[in-house]
Write a protein that holds these residues in place. Structure first.
Motif, PDB file in Angstrom:
ATOM      1  N   ASN A 149       0.473   9.529 -14.815  1.00  0.00           N
ATOM      2  CA  ASN A 149      -0.650   8.592 -14.775  1.00  0.00           C
ATOM      3  C   ASN A 149      -0.119   7.180 -14.512  1.00  0.00           C
ATOM      4  O   ASN A 149       0.681   6.676 -15.286  1.00  0.00           O
ATOM      5  CB  ASN A 149      -1.357   8.644 -16.135  1.00  0.00           C
ATOM      6  N   PRO A 150      -0.548   6.535 -13.416  1.00  0.00           N
ATOM      7  CA  PRO A 150      -0.037   5.192 -13.113  1.00  0.00           C
ATOM      8  C   PRO A 150      -0.310   4.175 -14.220  1.00  0.00           C
ATOM      9  O   PRO A 150       0.483   3.246 -14.396  1.00  0.00           O
ATOM     10  CB  PRO A 150      -0.781   4.804 -11.836  1.00  0.00           C
ATOM     11  N   VAL A 151      -1.402   4.346 -14.975  1.00  0.00           N
ATOM     12  CA  VAL A 151      -1.689   3.398 -16.057  1.00  0.00           C
ATOM     13  C   VAL A 151      -0.579   3.455 -17.106  1.00  0.00           C
ATOM     14  O   VAL A 151      -0.099   2.432 -17.598  1.00  0.00           O
ATOM     15  CB  VAL A 151      -3.053   3.709 -16.695  1.00  0.00           C
ATOM     16  N   HIS A 152      -0.120   4.682 -17.423  1.00  0.00           N
ATOM     17  CA  HIS A 152       0.972   4.803 -18.397  1.00  0.00           C
ATOM     18  C   HIS A 152       2.249   4.165 -17.851  1.00  0.00           C
ATOM     19  O   HIS A 152       2.995   3.525 -18.591  1.00  0.00           O
ATOM     20  CB  HIS A 152       1.204   6.266 -18.734  1.00  0.00           C
ATOM     21  N   SER A 153       2.481   4.329 -16.535  1.00  0.00           N
ATOM     22  CA  SER A 153       3.647   3.685 -15.925  1.00  0.00           C
ATOM     23  C   SER A 153       3.600   2.184 -16.139  1.00  0.00           C
ATOM     24  O   SER A 153       4.607   1.562 -16.497  1.00  0.00           O
ATOM     25  CB  SER A 153       3.687   3.961 -14.426  1.00  0.00           C
ATOM     26  N   ILE A 155       3.357   3.298  -7.443  1.00  0.00           N
ATOM     27  CA  ILE A 155       4.603   3.504  -8.199  1.00  0.00           C
ATOM     28  C   ILE A 155       5.790   3.075  -7.348  1.00  0.00           C
ATOM     29  O   ILE A 155       6.788   2.551  -7.866  1.00  0.00           O
ATOM     30  CB  ILE A 155       4.739   4.982  -8.609  1.00  0.00           C
ATOM     31  N   MET A 156       5.682   3.289  -6.026  1.00  0.00           N
ATOM     32  CA  MET A 156       6.777   2.835  -5.156  1.00  0.00           C
ATOM     33  C   MET A 156       6.931   1.326  -5.254  1.00  0.00           C
ATOM     34  O   MET A 156       8.052   0.797  -5.313  1.00  0.00           O
ATOM     35  CB  MET A 156       6.507   3.249  -3.711  1.00  0.00           C
ATOM     36  N   PHE A 157       5.805   0.626  -5.311  1.00  0.00           N
ATOM     37  CA  PHE A 157       5.875  -0.833  -5.465  1.00  0.00           C
ATOM     38  C   PHE A 157       6.503  -1.220  -6.798  1.00  0.00           C
ATOM     39  O   PHE A 157       7.308  -2.156  -6.885  1.00  0.00           O
ATOM     40  CB  PHE A 157       4.471  -1.423  -5.374  1.00  0.00           C
ATOM     41  N   MET A 158       6.134  -0.481  -7.858  1.00  0.00           N
ATOM     42  CA  MET A 158       6.718  -0.793  -9.159  1.00  0.00           C
ATOM     43  C   MET A 158       8.223  -0.541  -9.140  1.00  0.00           C
ATOM     44  O   MET A 158       8.986  -1.246  -9.815  1.00  0.00           O
ATOM     45  CB  MET A 158       6.023   0.033 -10.242  1.00  0.00           C
ATOM     46  N   SER A 159       8.671   0.444  -8.344  1.00  0.00           N
ATOM     47  CA  SER A 159      10.115   0.683  -8.228  1.00  0.00           C
ATOM     48  C   SER A 159      10.804  -0.515  -7.597  1.00  0.00           C
ATOM     49  O   SER A 159      11.924  -0.881  -7.989  1.00  0.00           O
ATOM     50  CB  SER A 159      10.379   1.928  -7.399  1.00  0.00           C
ATOM     51  N   VAL A 167      -3.620   7.086  -1.822  1.00  0.00           N
ATOM     52  CA  VAL A 167      -2.511   6.173  -2.097  1.00  0.00           C
ATOM     53  C   VAL A 167      -1.186   6.903  -1.910  1.00  0.00           C
ATOM     54  O   VAL A 167      -0.152   6.455  -2.374  1.00  0.00           O
ATOM     55  CB  VAL A 167      -2.570   5.584  -3.510  1.00  0.00           C
ATOM     56  N   HIS A 168      -1.224   8.085  -1.241  1.00  0.00           N
ATOM     57  CA  HIS A 168       0.015   8.833  -1.070  1.00  0.00           C
ATOM     58  C   HIS A 168       0.697   8.417   0.224  1.00  0.00           C
ATOM     59  O   HIS A 168       0.111   8.497   1.308  1.00  0.00           O
ATOM     60  CB  HIS A 168      -0.278  10.332  -1.078  1.00  0.00           C
ATOM     61  N   ALA A 169       1.956   8.007   0.077  1.00  0.00           N
ATOM     62  CA  ALA A 169       2.656   7.447   1.236  1.00  0.00           C
ATOM     63  C   ALA A 169       2.837   8.500   2.319  1.00  0.00           C
ATOM     64  O   ALA A 169       2.834   8.181   3.502  1.00  0.00           O
ATOM     65  CB  ALA A 169       4.008   6.905   0.799  1.00  0.00           C
ATOM     66  N   ASP A 170       2.987   9.802   1.949  1.00  0.00           N
ATOM     67  CA  ASP A 170       3.268  10.817   2.968  1.00  0.00           C
ATOM     68  C   ASP A 170       2.020  11.248   3.724  1.00  0.00           C
ATOM     69  O   ASP A 170       2.113  12.021   4.668  1.00  0.00           O
ATOM     70  CB  ASP A 170       3.972  12.020   2.328  1.00  0.00           C
ATOM     71  N   GLU A 171       0.842  10.778   3.295  1.00  0.00           N
ATOM     72  CA  GLU A 171      -0.361  11.108   4.060  1.00  0.00           C
ATOM     73  C   GLU A 171      -0.740  10.003   5.028  1.00  0.00           C
ATOM     74  O   GLU A 171      -1.688  10.141   5.797  1.00  0.00           O
ATOM     75  CB  GLU A 171      -1.524  11.383   3.104  1.00  0.00           C
ATOM     76  N   GLY A 205      13.072   6.055  -7.636  1.00  0.00           N
ATOM     77  CA  GLY A 205      11.625   6.065  -7.723  1.00  0.00           C
ATOM     78  C   GLY A 205      10.979   5.762  -6.378  1.00  0.00           C
ATOM     79  O   GLY A 205      10.002   6.394  -5.992  1.00  0.00           O
ATOM     80  N   PHE A 206      11.573   4.796  -5.653  1.00  0.00           N
ATOM     81  CA  PHE A 206      10.998   4.424  -4.365  1.00  0.00           C
ATOM     82  C   PHE A 206      11.100   5.571  -3.370  1.00  0.00           C
ATOM     83  O   PHE A 206      10.195   5.805  -2.585  1.00  0.00           O
ATOM     84  CB  PHE A 206      11.732   3.193  -3.826  1.00  0.00           C
TER      85      PHE A 206
END
Lengths: 100, 170, 349
Positions: B26-30, A30-34, A90-94, A21-22
């Motif tokens: 959707n990040p909220v669903h995550s 989401i990367m942080f959640m990974s 919030v996109h890491a590649d930008e 995921g990361f």
């Protein structure tokens, strides 16, 4: 009794999912959640080792992992907010400039 | 028989939920999937005689850290996120790397040396309660790491406030 | 929705084990006893929830020189039943742009978080559904899950009012949860246990069999935090009807609205129970009341619930920044002071 190996397999699987995921997601949240997933995988293995060795030091260690995870999440999310304020993404590649 | 069945259920649920966390658009669903995941991990800790850590897992991870994530996701209000690409273009490399890392872990599995068993057998923990046993160890043998952890938390508080505060126009 | 499926599977596993393992009869009897206990607790608490709404309207009505509900039955005594029937048969409206799965599940999470805490409450000596060693931590954990129901309801409705209400409410609940947890630390230090039954038994050595006199600071902060946790006046900013219409559940109707309503009142009764158990000595009283072991607990809970009504009729609403300043700058330092004092006294004696 569940063999110790099963817990290690589970921890490895969760850790691998966290790594995947990361490395693959663009969204920095989401990367942080990974990363949290990886920390949880470590906790699972620490606590299962602790159970099989009948020693509480693993529990103490995972206690500290949870503490550090809380600190890391607070700092990381603050960085994300200030990044979003500057870049509106919030996109890491930008985020590919050194300035500003 | 029951411990194995319970473990298998928790293991499959944990793996499926963590996959759901990293694949939702959707990040909220995550975040919500992650909440359910934390509940399952806490239940797994219960089967490992770690009741205090199970409670901490829910209170700190689900009750504090994940709420922070949810706040940030809602604050940034990422409506366009749903329509764009989720993964980087080189996603295959990432998946390969994670498979390679787990393969390395599993190869070392057969050569883990298990040391001597300690004094905290399940009976000892049950008679003393997990909280008391953990507290005694934490405030004697691990007192300095405990103090350092409190300093880390203080640094995190100050850092988060400084970073997330709006810059005043000077 | 798949975690519902997994929960059902878990339940089937447990039942399957119970039926086919050794000592089948004992296990079945135990399960039966637990189910009977759960049914008794749920029935009693839901009746109290229904009549808490009625007595709230009556009490506040009389405080404002009105009569309150009078139409349904003598002195409006059947009003809660009429309300329930009305809400049950109302149409279940879902906003067009709502996030449907989250919209469906949010009220369920709110009720689940409030109800599951009841499992560790000891109603009288020996009557508790699950006698956990970490009972107090379990209640704190479940009340932190309650914030999810609120914030998800606010977000998934896709409405400005409900979103603002949800954000406000969850920030408030999380802030005051710290004060509540720290205020209970004083009780835990004195009792030396997180088990609620042990806490009640440890109080018997103190004046009036209560912790309220040595722990008056903790009790004060606990009550203030309880008002904020349950979103009651003077901290009812999330539903501030004059600015946010109704807050996070503005888009809900029918049964789903009733679930949120029930969750709020269960939360109120739960906080009253927790206060009565941790500070007012639980089921113990100055003298024994024969045949009704939970009589003193009921009296104490009714007193605290009446306090909730009384404050609602008297105190105006706080502003949001005042609320946060009160929580972080006054309540949390007070609890820290309380912990230091309790610790010093415990070392000296």
């Amino acid at each position: 009794m569940v063999p110790l190996e099963w817990y290690i397999w589970l921890a490895t699987a969760v850790f691998a999912i966290g790594v995947a995921g990361f490395l693959t997601r663009r969204n920095i949240i989401i990367m942080f959640m990974s990363i949290e997933l990886m920390l949880n995988a470590v906790n699972i293995s620490l606590i299962s080792f602790s159970y099989y060795l009948q020693d509480l030091r693993g529990h103490i260690l995972s206690f500290f992992v949870i503490t550090v995870a809380a600190a890391e999440a607070a700092i990381g999310l603050a960085i994300i907010i200030s990044l979003f304020r500057n870049k509106a993404t919030v996109h890491a590649d930008e985020m590919n400039e050194m300035k500003g | 028989m029951l411990p194995q069945v319970l473990f298998l259920y928790f293991a499959f649920a944990i793996v499926a939920l963590s996959l759901a966390v990293i694949t939702r658009k959707n990040p909220v669903h995550s975040v919500i999937f992650m909440l359910v995941l934390f509940f399952h991990i806490a239940a797994l800790y219960l089967t490992l005689n770690a009741e205090f850590l199970a409670a901490i897992q829910i209170i700190v991870y689900a009750g504090a850290i994940l709420v922070l994530f949810l706040f940030v996701v809602l604050m940034l209000n990422l409506k366009e996120e749903v329509t764009e690409h989720r993964y980087i273009s080189l996603w295959a490399v990432g998946v390969l790397l994670s498979i390679a890392i787990s393969a390395i872990f599993l190869m070392t599995l057969s050569s883990i040396p298990l040391g001597a068993k300690g004094v905290f057998s399940p009976d000892v923990i049950a008679s003393e309660t997990h909280t008391v046993a953990l507290g005694k160890l934490l405030y004697t043998e691990f007192l300095y790491p405990f103090e350092i952890a409190s300093v880390i938390l203080l640094v995190a508080i100050v850092g988060a406030v400084v970073l997330a505060k709006k810059r005043l126009k000077s | 929705m798949d975690h519902i499926v997994t929960d059902i599977l878990e339940f089937i596993f447990l039942m399957w084990f119970a039926i086919f393992s050794a000592g089948t009869l004992d296990v079945l009897i135990n399960i039966g006893i637990i189910i009977l206990k759960i049914a008794a607790v749920v029935a009693v608490v839901m009746t109290h929830v229904a009549y808490a709404t009625y007595f709230e309207r009556k009490a506040i009505g009389h405080m404002q020189v009105r009569l309150g509900p009078m139409r349904v039955g003598p002195h409006g005594i059947l009003q809660p039943i009429a309300d329930f029937v009305k809400l049950f048969f109302k149409e279940d409206i879902i906003p067009a742009q709502a996030d449907k799965p989250l919209f469906y599940i949010a009220p369920v999470i709110a009720v689940f978080a409030a109800m599951s805490s009841l499992a560790v409450i000891p109603f009288f000596n020996g009557f508790v559904i699950a006698n956990l060693n970490i009972g107090l931590l379990f209640i704190l954990a479940m009340s932190s899950i309650g914030a999810y129901g609120i914030i998800m309801a606010g977000w998934s409705s896709n409405s400005k009012y409900s979103f603002l209400g949800g954000l406000r409410s969850s920030a408030q609940v999380i802030s005051y949860e710290i004060a509540m947890g720290l205020s209970l630390v004083g009780v835990v230090m004195m009792a030396g246990s997180l088990n609620l039954t042990d806490i009640v038994k440890a109080q018997q050595a103190y004046p009036l069999k209560m912790y309220i006199f040595p722990q008056f600071l903790g009790f004060f902060v606990f009550m203030v935090a309880a008002f904020a946790e349950t979103n009651r006046t003077p901290f009812d900013l999330p539903e501030a009807e004059s600015e946010l219409v109704a807050g996070y559940f503005v888009e809900y109707s029918g049964m789903r609205f009733a679930l949120f309503f029930a969750a709020e009142y269960i939360g109120m009764i739960l906080m009253a129970l927790l206060g009565a158990i941790c500070y007012l000595g639980g089921w113990n009283g100055p003298f024994q009341i024969p045949y009704i072991p939970f009589a003193w607990l009921l009296v104490k809970v009714y007193c605290i619930v009446f306090l909730f009504y009384w404050v609602r009729a008297t105190v105006p609403r706080y502003r949001y920044d005042q609320l946060m300043a009160l929580g972080w700058k006054i309540m949390i330092p007070l609890t820290l002071l309380n912990i230091v004092i309790t610790g010093v006294i415990k070392i000296l004696t």
